[in-house]
Design an enzyme around this catalytic site. Structure first.
Site, PDB file in Angstrom:
ATOM      1  N   LYS A  11      -3.739   3.185   1.759  1.00  0.00           N
ATOM      2  CA  LYS A  11      -4.441   4.331   1.175  1.00  0.00           C
ATOM      3  C   LYS A  11      -5.959   4.179   1.289  1.00  0.00           C
ATOM      4  O   LYS A  11      -6.470   3.081   1.561  1.00  0.00           O
ATOM      5  CB  LYS A  11      -3.982   4.492  -0.272  1.00  0.00           C
ATOM      6  CG  LYS A  11      -2.480   4.803  -0.416  1.00  0.00           C
ATOM      7  CD  LYS A  11      -2.121   4.995  -1.884  1.00  0.00           C
ATOM      8  CE  LYS A  11      -0.668   5.410  -2.063  1.00  0.00           C
ATOM      9  NZ  LYS A  11      -0.352   5.647  -3.506  1.00  0.00           N
ATOM     10  N   TYR A  51       3.018  14.884  -0.903  1.00  0.00           N
ATOM     11  CA  TYR A  51       3.252  14.591  -2.318  1.00  0.00           C
ATOM     12  C   TYR A  51       3.801  15.794  -3.082  1.00  0.00           C
ATOM     13  O   TYR A  51       3.685  15.855  -4.311  1.00  0.00           O
ATOM     14  CB  TYR A  51       1.974  14.063  -2.962  1.00  0.00           C
ATOM     15  CG  TYR A  51       1.676  12.615  -2.593  1.00  0.00           C
ATOM     16  CD1 TYR A  51       2.467  11.570  -3.076  1.00  0.00           C
ATOM     17  CD2 TYR A  51       0.611  12.285  -1.762  1.00  0.00           C
ATOM     18  CE1 TYR A  51       2.215  10.249  -2.744  1.00  0.00           C
ATOM     19  CE2 TYR A  51       0.340  10.955  -1.416  1.00  0.00           C
ATOM     20  CZ  TYR A  51       1.139   9.947  -1.920  1.00  0.00           C
ATOM     21  OH  TYR A  51       0.889   8.636  -1.597  1.00  0.00           O
ATOM     22  N   ASN A 114      -3.984   2.858  -5.719  1.00  0.00           N
ATOM     23  CA  ASN A 114      -3.139   1.663  -5.715  1.00  0.00           C
ATOM     24  C   ASN A 114      -2.803   1.122  -4.330  1.00  0.00           C
ATOM     25  O   ASN A 114      -1.767   0.503  -4.128  1.00  0.00           O
ATOM     26  CB  ASN A 114      -1.882   1.898  -6.559  1.00  0.00           C
ATOM     27  CG  ASN A 114      -1.051   3.052  -6.048  1.00  0.00           C
ATOM     28  OD1 ASN A 114      -1.363   3.626  -5.006  1.00  0.00           O
ATOM     29  ND2 ASN A 114       0.007   3.377  -6.752  1.00  0.00           N
ATOM     30  N   HIS A 117       1.283   2.939  -0.040  1.00  0.00           N
ATOM     31  CA  HIS A 117       2.483   3.748  -0.291  1.00  0.00           C
ATOM     32  C   HIS A 117       3.688   3.053   0.323  1.00  0.00           C
ATOM     33  O   HIS A 117       3.571   2.446   1.382  1.00  0.00           O
ATOM     34  CB  HIS A 117       2.327   5.130   0.362  1.00  0.00           C
ATOM     35  CG  HIS A 117       3.617   5.908   0.434  1.00  0.00           C
ATOM     36  ND1 HIS A 117       4.100   6.611  -0.651  1.00  0.00           N
ATOM     37  CD2 HIS A 117       4.534   6.049   1.424  1.00  0.00           C
ATOM     38  CE1 HIS A 117       5.267   7.161  -0.311  1.00  0.00           C
ATOM     39  NE2 HIS A 117       5.555   6.842   0.938  1.00  0.00           N
ATOM     40  N   GLU A 128       9.377  10.925   6.038  1.00  0.00           N
ATOM     41  CA  GLU A 128       7.945  10.600   6.023  1.00  0.00           C
ATOM     42  C   GLU A 128       7.492  10.079   7.385  1.00  0.00           C
ATOM     43  O   GLU A 128       6.374  10.359   7.824  1.00  0.00           O
ATOM     44  CB  GLU A 128       7.654   9.587   4.912  1.00  0.00           C
ATOM     45  CG  GLU A 128       7.825  10.196   3.524  1.00  0.00           C
ATOM     46  CD  GLU A 128       7.800   9.178   2.381  1.00  0.00           C
ATOM     47  OE1 GLU A 128       7.988   9.596   1.228  1.00  0.00           O
ATOM     48  OE2 GLU A 128       7.594   7.968   2.636  1.00  0.00           O
TER      49      GLU A 128
HETATM   50  N1  UDP Z   1       0.021   8.306  -9.388  1.00  0.00           N
HETATM   51  C1  UDP Z   1      -1.048   8.549 -10.250  1.00  0.00           C
HETATM   52  N2  UDP Z   1      -0.808   8.508 -11.608  1.00  0.00           N
HETATM   53  C2  UDP Z   1       0.423   8.244 -12.131  1.00  0.00           C
HETATM   54  C3  UDP Z   1       1.502   8.007 -11.253  1.00  0.00           C
HETATM   55  C4  UDP Z   1       1.263   8.036  -9.885  1.00  0.00           C
HETATM   56  O1  UDP Z   1      -2.164   8.786  -9.813  1.00  0.00           O
HETATM   57  O2  UDP Z   1       0.570   8.226 -13.371  1.00  0.00           O
HETATM   58  C5  UDP Z   1      -0.215   8.328  -7.926  1.00  0.00           C
HETATM   59  C6  UDP Z   1      -0.254   6.928  -7.332  1.00  0.00           C
HETATM   60  O3  UDP Z   1      -1.194   6.910  -6.263  1.00  0.00           O
HETATM   61  C7  UDP Z   1       1.168   6.771  -6.838  1.00  0.00           C
HETATM   62  C8  UDP Z   1       1.474   8.186  -6.329  1.00  0.00           C
HETATM   63  O4  UDP Z   1       0.841   9.033  -7.287  1.00  0.00           O
HETATM   64  O5  UDP Z   1       1.275   5.771  -5.842  1.00  0.00           O
HETATM   65  C9  UDP Z   1       2.936   8.536  -6.218  1.00  0.00           C
HETATM   66  O6  UDP Z   1       3.566   8.272  -7.449  1.00  0.00           O
HETATM   67  P1  UDP Z   1       4.980   7.553  -7.510  1.00  0.00           P
HETATM   68  O7  UDP Z   1       5.487   7.675  -8.895  1.00  0.00           O
HETATM   69  O8  UDP Z   1       5.849   8.071  -6.398  1.00  0.00           O
HETATM   70  O9  UDP Z   1       4.602   6.008  -7.269  1.00  0.00           O
HETATM   71  P2  UDP Z   1       4.881   5.044  -6.020  1.00  0.00           P
HETATM   72  O10 UDP Z   1       6.193   5.461  -5.394  1.00  0.00           O
HETATM   73  O11 UDP Z   1       3.708   5.200  -5.084  1.00  0.00           O
HETATM   74  O12 UDP Z   1       4.943   3.667  -6.614  1.00  0.00           O
HETATM   75 MG    MG Z   2       6.853   7.293  -4.772  1.00  0.00          MG
END
Ligand code: UDP
Ligand code: MG
Length: 139
Positions: A11, A51, A114, A117, A128
């Site tokens: 990212k 997303y 974070n 992905h 994807e």
């Molecule tokens: N995200 C965020 N706040 C939250 C949860 C998720 O900004 O409370 C963002 C973060 O960058 C995350 C992405 O949205 O990686 C997708 O969320 P997901 O729950 O799918 O997490 P991941 O699969 O990336 O662990």
């Molecule tokens: Mg996710």
């Protein structure tokens, strides 16, 4: 049945903070091989579509803004049990909860920014991958 491929993005925060090489090294050292890779920047439309499942969440606007803020590295990775093993390698969404030795523990700034992905299912990994790569860019 588990397939052997997953999809990842390094990212914008990871690129901005100079962690691209170290993260790719961790991925290869963990036994993944690279089947497709590109350095690119998501358009707003692409980030919104990628997303879309989070469209109703309060963080969606911020997430789209962040994911379009700079270049990313997109990649298709191969390994036995790729989806689950890659989720283990990246660690919890919130770096405060990520295990030692994971990519997010080492390099994520926050739950939003974070670093990386990882697809959450074989079906999403396939979708994807196709979203980002043409057939002649996948090996
Ligand atoms: N995200 C965020 N706040 C939250 C949860 C998720 O900004 O409370 C963002 C973060 O960058 C995350 C992405 O949205 O990686 C997708 O969320 P997901 O729950 O799918 O997490 P991941 O699969 O990336 O662990
Ligand atoms: Mg996710």
């Amino acid at each position: 049945m588990a397939t052997n491929r997953t999809f990842t993005m390094l990212k914008p925060d990871a690129i901005e903070n100079g962690h691209m090489g170290k993260i790719i090294d961790m991925i290869i050292n963990a036994g993944f091989s690279i089947k497709a890779m590109k350095y690119t920047q998501l358009s707003e439309a692409q980030a919104k579509e990628f997303y879309a499942v989070h469209a109703e969440r309060p963080f969606y606007g911020e997430l789209v803004e962040y994911m379009t803020s700079g270049p990313i590295v997109a990649a298709i990775l191969e390994k036995d049990n790729a989806v689950a093993d890659f989720r283990t390698l990246i660690g919890a969404t919130n770096p405060a909860e990520a295990a030692e030795g994971t990519i997010r523990k080492a390099y994520a700034e926050s739950i939003g920014r974070n670093a990386v992905h990882g697809s959450d299912s074989d079906e999403n990994a396939a979708n994807e991958g196709v979203f980002h790569f043409a057939a002649n860019e996948i090996f």
